[in-house]
Design a protein around this motif. Structure first.
Motif, PDB file in Angstrom:
ATOM      1  N   LEU A 100       0.812  -1.210   0.000  1.00 57.19           N
ATOM      2  CA  LEU A 100       0.000   0.000   0.000  1.00 57.19           C
ATOM      3  C   LEU A 100       0.848   1.264   0.000  1.00 57.19           C
ATOM      4  O   LEU A 100       0.434   2.298  -0.526  1.00 57.19           O
ATOM      5  CB  LEU A 100      -0.940   0.009   1.208  1.00 57.19           C
ATOM      6  CG  LEU A 100      -2.076  -1.010   1.171  1.00 57.19           C
ATOM      7  CD1 LEU A 100      -2.812  -1.008   2.507  1.00 57.19           C
ATOM      8  CD2 LEU A 100      -3.030  -0.699   0.040  1.00 57.19           C
ATOM      9  N   ALA A 101       2.029   1.221   0.595  1.00 64.72           N
ATOM     10  CA  ALA A 101       2.877   2.405   0.701  1.00 64.72           C
ATOM     11  C   ALA A 101       3.737   2.625  -0.537  1.00 64.72           C
ATOM     12  O   ALA A 101       4.289   3.706  -0.718  1.00 64.72           O
ATOM     13  CB  ALA A 101       3.774   2.298   1.927  1.00 64.72           C
ATOM     14  N   PHE A 102       3.855   1.633  -1.395  1.00 66.74           N
ATOM     15  CA  PHE A 102       4.750   1.740  -2.548  1.00 66.74           C
ATOM     16  C   PHE A 102       4.307   2.838  -3.510  1.00 66.74           C
ATOM     17  O   PHE A 102       5.113   3.666  -3.917  1.00 66.74           O
ATOM     18  CB  PHE A 102       4.822   0.396  -3.282  1.00 66.74           C
ATOM     19  CG  PHE A 102       5.740   0.416  -4.455  1.00 66.74           C
ATOM     20  CD1 PHE A 102       7.107   0.468  -4.277  1.00 66.74           C
ATOM     21  CD2 PHE A 102       5.239   0.399  -5.742  1.00 66.74           C
ATOM     22  CE1 PHE A 102       7.963   0.491  -5.355  1.00 66.74           C
ATOM     23  CE2 PHE A 102       6.081   0.422  -6.824  1.00 66.74           C
ATOM     24  CZ  PHE A 102       7.444   0.465  -6.633  1.00 66.74           C
ATOM     25  N   ARG A 103       3.037   2.883  -3.848  1.00 66.49           N
ATOM     26  CA  ARG A 103       2.554   3.854  -4.831  1.00 66.49           C
ATOM     27  C   ARG A 103       2.665   5.298  -4.325  1.00 66.49           C
ATOM     28  O   ARG A 103       3.213   6.148  -5.031  1.00 66.49           O
ATOM     29  CB  ARG A 103       1.129   3.524  -5.223  1.00 66.49           C
ATOM     30  CG  ARG A 103       0.635   4.370  -6.373  1.00 66.49           C
ATOM     31  CD  ARG A 103      -0.686   3.896  -6.897  1.00 66.49           C
ATOM     32  NE  ARG A 103      -0.511   2.630  -7.578  1.00 66.49           N
ATOM     33  CZ  ARG A 103      -1.476   1.763  -7.802  1.00 66.49           C
ATOM     34  NH1 ARG A 103      -2.687   2.038  -7.389  1.00 66.49           N
ATOM     35  NH2 ARG A 103      -1.253   0.648  -8.437  1.00 66.49           N
ATOM     36  N   PRO A 104       2.187   5.627  -3.118  1.00 67.46           N
ATOM     37  CA  PRO A 104       2.342   7.019  -2.654  1.00 67.46           C
ATOM     38  C   PRO A 104       3.813   7.405  -2.439  1.00 67.46           C
ATOM     39  O   PRO A 104       4.192   8.544  -2.678  1.00 67.46           O
ATOM     40  CB  PRO A 104       1.579   7.064  -1.331  1.00 67.46           C
ATOM     41  CG  PRO A 104       0.702   5.883  -1.326  1.00 67.46           C
ATOM     42  CD  PRO A 104       1.332   4.873  -2.213  1.00 67.46           C
TER      43      PRO A 104
END
Length: 63
Positions: free
Chosen positions: A25-29
């Motif tokens: 979940l944190a990869f894209r932002p």
């Protein structure tokens, strides 16, 4: 009696599953923030710096 044994839902994946989901979940932002930061660095160097300082920023972004 362990009063916390019901704190974890039965469908939980355990600690490693939660960690994997958080990373996904944190990869894209995080990637978007890195791209925006790089764009901002280049923009400020083009606007206020000289070609040598721009080359230094590009070299730093490549590292």
């Amino acid at each position: 009696m362990n009063v916390f044994r019901f704190a974890r839902p039965p469908e939980s994946q355990g600690e490693s599953g939660i960690r994997d989901r958080a990373r996904a979940l944190a990869f894209r932002p995080g990637g978007l923030a890195a791209v925006l930061a790089g764009d901002f660095l280049i923009w400020t160097r083009v606007d206020r710096g000289n070609s040598r300082s721009l080359a230094t920023v590009v070299l730093a972004l490549a590292a």
